[in-house]
Scaffold this active site. Structure first.
Site, PDB file in Angstrom:
ATOM      1  N   GLY A  85     -11.753 -15.166  11.914  1.00 10.03           N
ATOM      2  CA  GLY A  85     -10.842 -16.133  11.330  1.00 10.03           C
ATOM      3  C   GLY A  85     -10.356 -15.686   9.969  1.00 10.03           C
ATOM      4  O   GLY A  85     -10.157 -14.504   9.724  1.00 10.03           O
ATOM      5  N   GLY A  86     -10.180 -16.665   9.084  1.00 13.32           N
ATOM      6  CA  GLY A  86      -9.647 -16.378   7.761  1.00 13.32           C
ATOM      7  C   GLY A  86     -10.463 -15.354   7.004  1.00 13.32           C
ATOM      8  O   GLY A  86      -9.922 -14.587   6.204  1.00 13.32           O
TER       9      GLY A  86
ATOM     10  N   GLY B 102      11.077  17.932   6.690  1.00 12.96           N
ATOM     11  CA  GLY B 102      10.835  16.822   5.785  1.00 12.96           C
ATOM     12  C   GLY B 102       9.357  16.679   5.471  1.00 12.96           C
ATOM     13  O   GLY B 102       8.987  16.248   4.379  1.00 12.96           O
ATOM     14  N   ALA B 103       8.526  17.039   6.418  1.00 10.26           N
ATOM     15  CA  ALA B 103       7.094  16.914   6.206  1.00 10.26           C
ATOM     16  C   ALA B 103       6.637  17.800   5.051  1.00 10.26           C
ATOM     17  O   ALA B 103       5.696  17.474   4.345  1.00 10.26           O
ATOM     18  CB  ALA B 103       6.335  17.261   7.481  1.00 10.26           C
TER      19      ALA B 103
END
Lengths: 708, 530
Positions: free
Chosen positions: B193-194, B428-429
Site C-alpha cells: 500500500g502507501g 549518440g551513445a
C-alpha cells in the site's frame, strides 16, 4: 572480545614508521632489482655476442648454430625454448592460432606468424601453415617442443625437404620409437628389458578381448601412435576391454589420426622411472640420470623428481646403459627419454621412448646443470656432444609440480577454464623455477592443455627441495580458474611421499575415496580459525579508519589512542573456547598473500574472498576453506535465519566443462540406471563420460554430434 | 561532524565459532554512547515516576512480547531491536520517543535514532509517523543519513485518515531530504500500500530474499480486480523487484546478511551533501599496474567480455558494491574505492546485449549518476557502447525520452568525471556516456577504442549505397575511424593510455580533481525529462 596490543603506543609509532620505511626500501629495492636485472641480461647478451666474435676467430665451428629458429608450439614450452634461444643469441619465430595472438610466447618472440584458427588440427598441427611460416620468416630450424608435431615423422621429413633443420632426432628414429610395437622389437634386439607378453595391432573389440585373454588380465590398451597417458586404458575383464578399445580407438583417431591400438600385460604397482638420454649425430650418447615420475593420475604425471629415491647406483647405471644402447641402436640424436617401469624388486622394463624434449626436463637440468634445449640445438647443427658420461653429475635434488587449471576434487583433476584474474608466480623464493606461458589476464581455453605452469624447486637435499616446494605452492597466487595446488601440496607433504614410498598407484591408494582436500588436525583447525578471526578484526578495524582531515579528531575522540593515522594492529590474541592463539601479521589487506605468524609458526595464507556478511575464504595449507566470522550478536541471532535448500542437482546433468558431444549412448525411450553413461563430451583432448545421477527414462531429444 | 564519522562502522569483534577474542579493551569508538549515556529524562527523582518509567521502558524493549518475538524468529526474521543492534556500532544507538503511546500493538514500531543513524521501521500509525518525522527532521538538521528498516503491513485501516496523513508527512520529508542526506530503505518484511512510496522516494531500496515484499496491493486484491493468480513472491518479491521492475537495488539472503551488507554499503557514502566522499585507509597501491587489463578486450570487435573484469581490476582490492546487479544488466553501476576514496562507477556491459543503451539501462544509469552528483562522489565511466537499442519496442516505450535522462544526468553532474573508452563509442551513445562535450574532466581511450558515428559495416552501407567495392570501403573506414585517433586529434579524448596503466592514471586524476569546483547556473531546479 576485542584486540590486544602488546606494543605501547609509542612503540607502535616507531614500529609503523619503520614498517613504512621497510616497505619503501623493499619497493625501491624491488624496482632497482627489476631494472638492474634487465641491464644485466642485456650486458650478458652483449658480452655473449662479444664472446661469439672472439671465439669465431679461434674455433668458429663451436658456437655458430642458427640465426633464426621457429618454435612450432605454444605455451610454456615455446617460452622455455625461446629463453635458451635468446641466451644463445638466436632470433625466434613464434607460430600461433588466432586466439593466441596476444599470448606470452607470441610477445616473447622476435617474430610471430598466425597459422590458423583455435582448434589444434587447424593451427598447431597444421603442417602446411607452419612450413609456410618457416619459409616466410627464413627460419633455419624448427623446435617442435613436446606434443603437437614433436613426434611426427612426416613433419620432420617435410621440414628436411624444405631445407629446414628439425631440432630433434631423425625421421628414422622417430618412426622406430614412435611405433610401440616396432620400438619393443628394437629394444629387445638392443638387449633392453621389455615387458613380457605384449602383442600386435588390434582390429576390433572382439579381437581385443581375445588378445587380452591370451596375455592374461590385467591388460593395458593404448594408441600405438600416442605418447604419454592419453588414450591409455586398463582393463581387468572382457567388458572393460571392449570399453577400453572403444575409447582408446576413438581418442587415438581424434588425437593422432591413427586408430591402431596396443594391448599389453599390465604390471601391477610399478614405479615409472625414466632416463634422459642425449645423443649426437656422431654416434655418441649419454644418459643424464633418471626422473621419478610415479605420481600420476589417469596415467598423466603430476609430480616428478630427480633423482629417484628408489634407485641405487647400480640400477641407475644399468638403466642408463640400456637406455643408451637403445638410443644407439636407432642412431638416435638429440634429447630423448627412455621410460621404464620398475617393480618393487628393482626389475625394470622398457616402456617406450619419447623422441622429444620431455615436459619434466627442467628437473634433469637442475641436477645436471645442462641446458637441454641448448644441447638439442647444438646437436641439430651437427656438433658432437661436449660432455662425457663421467662429467654428468647428480647435484642436489629437484622436484617439479605440474600446476594445472583443473579441479582436483573430481577424479584428481578435471580441466577447468577461465580467465586468470590474478596471477603471481612465487619467483621471489630462492631456488624456484617457474616455466609458464601465461600471465595475469590470460585465458585458459578449452582448445589447449590446461597446464598453468611447471613449478620446479631445487635444494641440496630432497628435504630442502620439498620445503621450498611447500613454500612456493603457498605463495603461488592463481585466481579466476580452479587449480590443483591443493592436491600438489598434499602430495608433497604426505608421509608416504616424503619417505619415498610411492608407485604409480599412489593417488588411488592414498585417496581411495577421491581427493578431499587437506584434513585439518586439531591444532591446524585452531590456527585456521584464529587466522580468520584475526583477519576479520583487522578488516573491521581498518574500516573505521577514515582519512583526510579527520585524523586529529580520530585520535582524540576514540577510546584507543591511535598512533598517527595509521593504526596497524599487528598482534592479536584470539581466545578460542578458552584456548589462546597468538596471531601476528602486518595485514596488508590488499595483498593476495598474507604472511601470518600463528603461535610462532610462520605461514603464508591467501585470502580468496571476504564478504561483508563475514564469509572468508582462506587458502590454508594449499586447500581453501570457507569460514564465516560473525560478531557474537550476529552469531547468536544467526540461528533464526532460515536455511535455504540448495537446488537438487541429481535430476540435472551438467557438463563439467564446455566441450563437444562426440557420442550419445542412449535412445529415446530407454530407461537408464544410475551411473549409466548418457553421452560422451570431448574437451581439451579428453573424453568424459557423462553418467546419469539417478534412474530415469529418456525422452525424445535432438542432438547434433560434433565432427571435430 | 567529524567526530561522528568515527562511529560509522565500528564493530563487535567476535566470531561465529562460539569462541571469542580476548577482551582487554573496547576498540570501537563509542562517541555517541558517551555523549548520551544518561538521557535527560532518566534523571527524574520521584520514585513512583521512576518505577513507571522502568516498567514502560521494559515493556517497550521487549516490543510485542516474547511470544511475538518468537513468532518473528520462526518466520526467519529478527525483531526491530535486534536488527538495529546488528546494524549499528555497539552502544551507539539511542532510542527516542520510547514513551510515545502506540495505538496499535505490534513490535517493531519504534522510530529509532542515534546521532549518526536514523532508523525507522514498523507498521504505520499516526503516532508512528510522527516519530519517524521527528527523526528525519533531526537527521536533516545535523546532516546524518537516514536508514529505514521496513517491515510494515501498510496503513492501519483502523486509524483511517490519520494514518494517511502520517504517510504524507513522511513522504514530504523523504522528498525534502532527497539530495541532502543519503536515504536508504531496507525492506525486511511485507511493505504494501502507501508504505511502498517511502522506499521508492529514498535513494536506495534493498530487500531480503524470501521474506520481504513490496506491492501496491497484495495478491488477494489483484485477484479480485484483475482476476490474476499471482503469489506474493511473484508479485513483489525480491526477485521481481531486483530483476524485473527495477524498484529495488539489491537483495540479500537474510536479515543478518542484509544488515551486515548495509553496514558495508554505508561506508561508501558521505553523511550529507555538504560532506565530501569518504576516504578510507587503503592498502592497495594507487600506482598498481594491472597487466590483466591489456588482454581483457578481445581482438575481435564483435566478441564480448566482462566489464566487471575491468572494474575489479582497477578498484581498490577488487571491491565493487554493485547496485542493481540483476536489472538492466547491459549497464553496470556501483560503488568502489580508488586509493581509499569512494567513486561511483558506470560501465556498459558488453556481455549483455552488446552493452547497448536501452530504456531500462538509461534510467538505471541516470539515477545512479544523479545520486553520485548529489553527494559529491566522483564518477568513473567505462564506455563500450554500440549505440542505443533500435526497434519498435524501444521507440514505443520512449527510448528518446528515457535515453535523454542519462544524457541529462551526465551533463548536469559537476562532480569529477573521468571516462575511459575501452572499445566502442558509437553515435549518440558516445555523447551520452560522459563524453568530453558533457564536461568530462578527463577522458581516456584505450588503444582498442573506436570512436565513430557507427560501425564500419553500417556506415559503408549508407555512404556507399549501391556502389561496388563495399569491402574495400569498409576496410578504409576501419582504418580511418575504428581507432582512437580521430577523437584524440580533436582533443575529445585527452590521452590514449595503456590499459594496464588505467588505475594509476585515474588515481592521480582523482587527486587533482579533488578540489574541483563547478556550478550550474542558478535555477529553481532543472527539468529532467521524466
Amino acid at each position: 572480545w576485542g584486540t590486544y596490543w602488546t606494543l605501547p603506543a609509542t612503540m607502535s609509532v616507531a614500529g609503523s614508521r619503520l614498517l613504512h620505511l621497510n616497505e619503501l626500501l623493499r619497493q625501491s629495492s624491488r624496482t632497482v632489482v627489476g631494472v638492474s636485472s634487465k641491464i644485466i641480461s642485456r650486458e650478458r647478451y652483449q658480452s655473449k655476442l662479444v664472446v661469439h666474435k672472439v671465439s669465431i676467430s679461434c674455433c668458429s665451428s663451436v658456437l655458430q648454430t642458427f640465426d633464426k629458429i621457429l618454435i612450432a608450439n605454444r605455451g610454456e614450452i615455446a617460452c622455455r625454448v625461446m629463453k635458451t634461444c635468446k641466451k644463445m643469441g638466436i632470433k625466434t619465430v613464434a607460430v600461433h592460432s588466432d586466439v593466441d595472438s596476444s599470448a606470452v610466447h607470441v610477445k616473447m618472440a622476435d617474430e610471430a606468424v598466425c597459422v590458423g584458427p583455435a582448434p589444434t588440427n587447424k593451427s598447431y598441427l597444421n603442417m602446411d601453415a607452419i612450413l609456410e611460416a618457416a619459409r616466410q620468416t627464413g627460419a633455419q630450424a624448427v623446435h617442435p617442443g613436446y606434443g603437437f608435431l614433436s613426434e611426427n615423422k612426416e613433419f620432420a621429413r617435410r621440414l628436411a625437404a624444405h631445407g629446414v633443420t628439425f631440432i630433434g632426432p631423425d625421421t628414422h628414429a622417430i618412426q622406430a620409437m614412435g611405433d610401440k610395437i616396432e620400438s619393443k622389437l628394437i629394444a629387445k634386439k638392443a638387449k633392453v628389458n621389455t615387458i613380457p607378453g605384449f602383442d600386435g595391432v588390434v582390429k576390433d573389440a572382439e579381437e581385443a578381448v581375445r588378445i587380452a585373454g591370451e596375455i592374461g588380465y590385467p591388460v593395458m590398451i593404448k594408441a600405438s601412435a600416442g605418447g604419454g597417458g592419453k588414450g591409455m586404458r586398463i582393463a581387468w575383464n572382457d567388458e572393460e576391454t571392449r570399453e577400453g578399445f572403444r575409447f582408446s580407438s576413438q581418442e587415438a583417431a581424434s588425437s593422432f589420426g591413427d586408430d591402431r591400438l596396443l594391448i599389453e600385460k599390465f604390471i601391477d604397482n610399478p614405479r615409472h622411472i625414466e632416463i634422459q638420454v642425449l645423443a649426437d649425430k656422431h654416434g655418441n650418447a649419454l644418459w643424464l640420470n633418471e626422473r621419478e615420475c610415479s605420481i600420476q593420475r589417469r596415467n598423466q604425471k603430476v609430480v616428478e623428481e630427480a633423482p629417484s629415491t628408489f634407485l641405487d647406483p647400480e640400477t641407475r647405471c644399468a638403466m642408463g646403459e640400456q637406455a643408451v644402447s637403445l638410443a644407439k641402436a636407432v642412431q638416435y640424436s638429440s634429447a630423448g627419454t627412455v621410460e621404464f617401469l620398475v617393480d618393487s624388486k628393482k626389475n625394470f622394463y622398457f616402456l617406450e621412448m619419447n623422441t622429444r624434449l620431455q615436459v619434466e626436463h627442467p628437473i634433469t637440468e637442475c641436477i645436471t646443470g645442462l641446458d637441454l634445449v641448448q644441447q638439442m640445438i647444438r646437436v641439430a647443427k651437427g656438433y658432437p656432444l661436449q660432455h662425457r658420461q663421467a662429467d654428468i653429475p647428480i647435484n642436489g635434488w629437484a622436484i617439479e609440480s605440474r600446476v594445472y587449471a583443473e579441479d582436483p576434487y573430481k577424479s584428481f583433476g578435471l580441466p577447468s577454464i577461465g580467465r586468470l584474474s590474478q596471477y603471481q608466480e612465487p619467483v621471489n623464493i630462492p631456488a624456484v623455477r617457474v616455466d609458464s606461458g601465461i600471465q595475469e589476464g590470460s585465458d585458459i581455453s578449452i582448445y589447449y592443455d590446461p597446464m598453468i605452469s611447471k613449478l620446479v624447486t631445487y635444494g641440496s637435499t630432497r628435504a630442502e627441495a620439498l620445503q621450498r616446494m611447500e613454500e612456493a605452492l603457498d605463495n603461488y597466487v592463481i585466481r579466476g580458474v580452479t587449480h590443483n595446488i591443493p592436491l600438489l601440496r598434499e602430495i608433497i607433504t604426505h608421509p608416504r611421499f616424503v619417505s619415498g614410498d610411492i608407485s604409480t598407484k599412489f593417488l588411488q591408494e592414498v585417496y581411495p575415496e577421491g581427493f578431499k582436500g587437506h584434513q585439518l588436525s586439531d591444532s591446524e583447525r585452531w590456527e585456521l580459525l584464529a587466522t580468520a578471526v584475526a583477519l576479520f578484526v583487522a578488516a573491521q578495524l581498518r574500516s573505521q579508519r577514515f582519512l583526510g582531515n579527520l585524523s586529529d579528531e580520530l585520535e582524540t575522540c576514540s577510546h584507543v589512542c591511535l598512533p598517527g593515522n595509521s593504526l596497524v594492529c599487528r598482534f592479536l590474541q584470539v581466545d578460542l573456547d578458552g584456548k589462546r592463539v597468538d596471531v601476528s601479521s602486518e595485514w596488508n589487506l590488499a595483498s593476495a598473500l598474507l604472511p601470518v605468524t600463528v603461535n610462532g609458526t610462520q605461514r603464508t595464507v591467501q585470502c580468496l574472498s571476504r564478504s561483508a556478511s563475514g564469509e572468508i575464504d582462506l587458502q590454508y595449507l594449499g586447500t581453501s576453506y570457507k569460514l564465516r566470522v560473525l560478531s557474537k550478536l550476529a552469531a547468536a541471532l544467526n540461528k533464526h535465519m532460515p536455511e535455504k535448500v540448495p537446488e537438487d542437482t541429481s535430476s540435472i546433468l551438467r557438463s563439467p566443462m564446455p566441450g563437444s558431444v562426440v557420442a550419445v549412448s542412449v535412445k529415446a525411450g530407454d530407461t537408464v540406471a544410475e551411473g549409466q553413461e548418457i553421452c560422451v563430451i570431448e574437451a581439451m583432448k579428453m573424453q568424459n563420460s557423462m553418467t546419469a545421477a539417478k534412474t530415469a527414462k529418456v525422452r525424445p531429444y535432438s542432438s547434433a554430434l560434433s565432427s571435430l | 561532524m567529524a567526530a561522528l564519522k568515527v562511529v560509522r562502522s565500528g564493530s563487535r569483534l567476535l566470531n561465529g565459532f562460539q569462541s571469542l577474542l580476548n577482551n582487554p579493551r573496547k576498540v570501537t569508538c563509542g562517541v555517541a554512547a558517551t555523549v548520551t549515556k544518561h538521557p535527560r529524562w532518566y534523571c527524574v527523582s520521584h520514585l513512583s515516576v521512576q518505577e513507571r518509567i522502568e516498567r514502560k521502558r521494559k515493556a517497550a524493549l521487549s516490543g510485542g512480547g516474547q511470544q511475538r518475538i518468537e513468532a518473528q524468529h520462526r518466520r526467519g526474521k529478527l525483531t526491530a531491536r535486534e536488527r538495529v543492534e546488528l546494524l549499528l556500532d555497539p552502544d551507539s544507538f539511542v532510542e527516542y520517543d520510547m514513551f510515545v503511546e502506540h495505538r496499535c500493538s505490534d513490535f517493531g514500531m519504534e522510530a529509532d535514532h542515534n546521532k549518526d543513524f536514523t532508523v525507522f521501521g514498523g507498521s504505520l500509525s499516526g503516532a508512528h509517523a510522527q516519530k519517524i518525522c521527528k527523526i528525519m527532521d533531526q537527521a536533516m538538521m545535523v546532516g546524518a543519513p537516514v536508514i529505514g528498516l521496513n517491515d510494515s503491513g501498510g496503513a492501519r485501516i483502523q486509524e483511517g485518515v490519520e494514518s494517511l496523513a502520517g504517510y504524507a508527512d513522511i513522504f514530504l520529508r523523504n522528498v525534502m531530504a532527497s539530495g541532502v542526506i543519503p536515504q536508504i530503505s531496507l525492506i525486511m518484511g511485507p511493505c504494501a500500500g502507501g508504505a511502498v512510496y517511502s522506499p521508492a522516494l529514498t535513494d536506495f531500496t534493498f530487500m531480503v530474499k524470501d521474506t520481504s515484499y513490496l506491492f501496491i496491493t497484495g495478491p488477494d486484491v489483484v485477484k479480485s480486480v484483475t482476476n490474476e493468480d499471482v503469489t506474493q513472491e511473484e508479485l513483489g518479491g525480491a526477485k521481481t523487484h531486483t530483476a524485473v521492475s527495477g524498484v529495488a537495488h539489491k537483495a540479500f539472503e537474510n536479515d543478518i546478511d542484509a544488515l551486515l551488507n548495509l553496514r558495508e554499503f554505508f561506508n561508501f557514502l558521505p553523511l550529507s551533501n555538504k560532506d565530501s566522499a569518504p576516504i578510507t585507509e587503503c592498502h592497495d597501491p594507487s600506482d598498481r599496474l594491472v597487466p590483466g587489463l591489456d588482454t581483457v578486450v578481445p581482438l575481435e570487435t564483435t566478441k564480448a567480455y566482462d566489464m566487471l573484469d575491468i572494474i575489479h581490476g582497477i578498484a581498490d582490492e577488487r571491491e565493487f558494491f554493485e547496485i542493481m546487479p540483476n536489472y538492466a544488466k547491459n549497464i553496470v553501476v556501483g560503488f568502489a574505492r580508488m586509493n581509499g576514496r569512494t567513486v561511483g562507477i558506470v560501465g556498459n556491459q558488453p556481455k549483455v546485449a552488446s552493452g547497448c543503451l536501452d530504456i531500462n539501462s538509461s534510467v538505471k544509469g541516470a539515477r545512479f549518476v544523479r545520486f553520485c552528483d548529489a553527494f559529491n562522489i566522483p564518477i568513473i565511466t567505462f564506455v563500450d557502447v554500440p549505440g542505443f537499442l533500435p526497434g519498435t519496442a524501444q521507440e514505443y516505450g520512449g527510448i528518446i525520452r528515457h535515453g535523454a535522462k542519462l544524457l541529462f544526468a551526465f551533463a548536469e553532474a559537476t562532480v569529477p568525471k573521468i571516462t575511459v573508452i575501452t572499445r566502442k563509442a558509437y553515435g549518440g551513445a558516445y555523447d551520452v556516456m560522459s563524453s568530453k562535450h558533457l564536461r568530462g574532466d578527463v577522458n581516456y581511450a584505450w588503444p582498442s577504442a573506436e570512436v565513430a558515428v557507427m560501425g564500419a559495416k553500417g556506415a559503408v552501407q549508407i555512404i556507399f549505397r549501391g556502389k561496388e567495392n563495399q569491402a574495400e570501403a569498409e576496410a578504409e573506414y576501419v582504418e580511418k575511424f575504428a581507432n582512437p585517433f580521430p577523437a584524440a586529434v580533436r582533443g575529445f579524448v585527452d590521452d590514449i593510455i595503456q590499459p594496464s596503466m588505467t588505475r594509476k592514471r585515474i588515481c592521480r586524476d582523482l587527486e587533482v580533481l579533488a578540489s574541483k569546483k563547478q556550478a550550474n547556473p542558478w535555477k529553481k531546479h532543472a527539468n529532467i525529462p521524466l
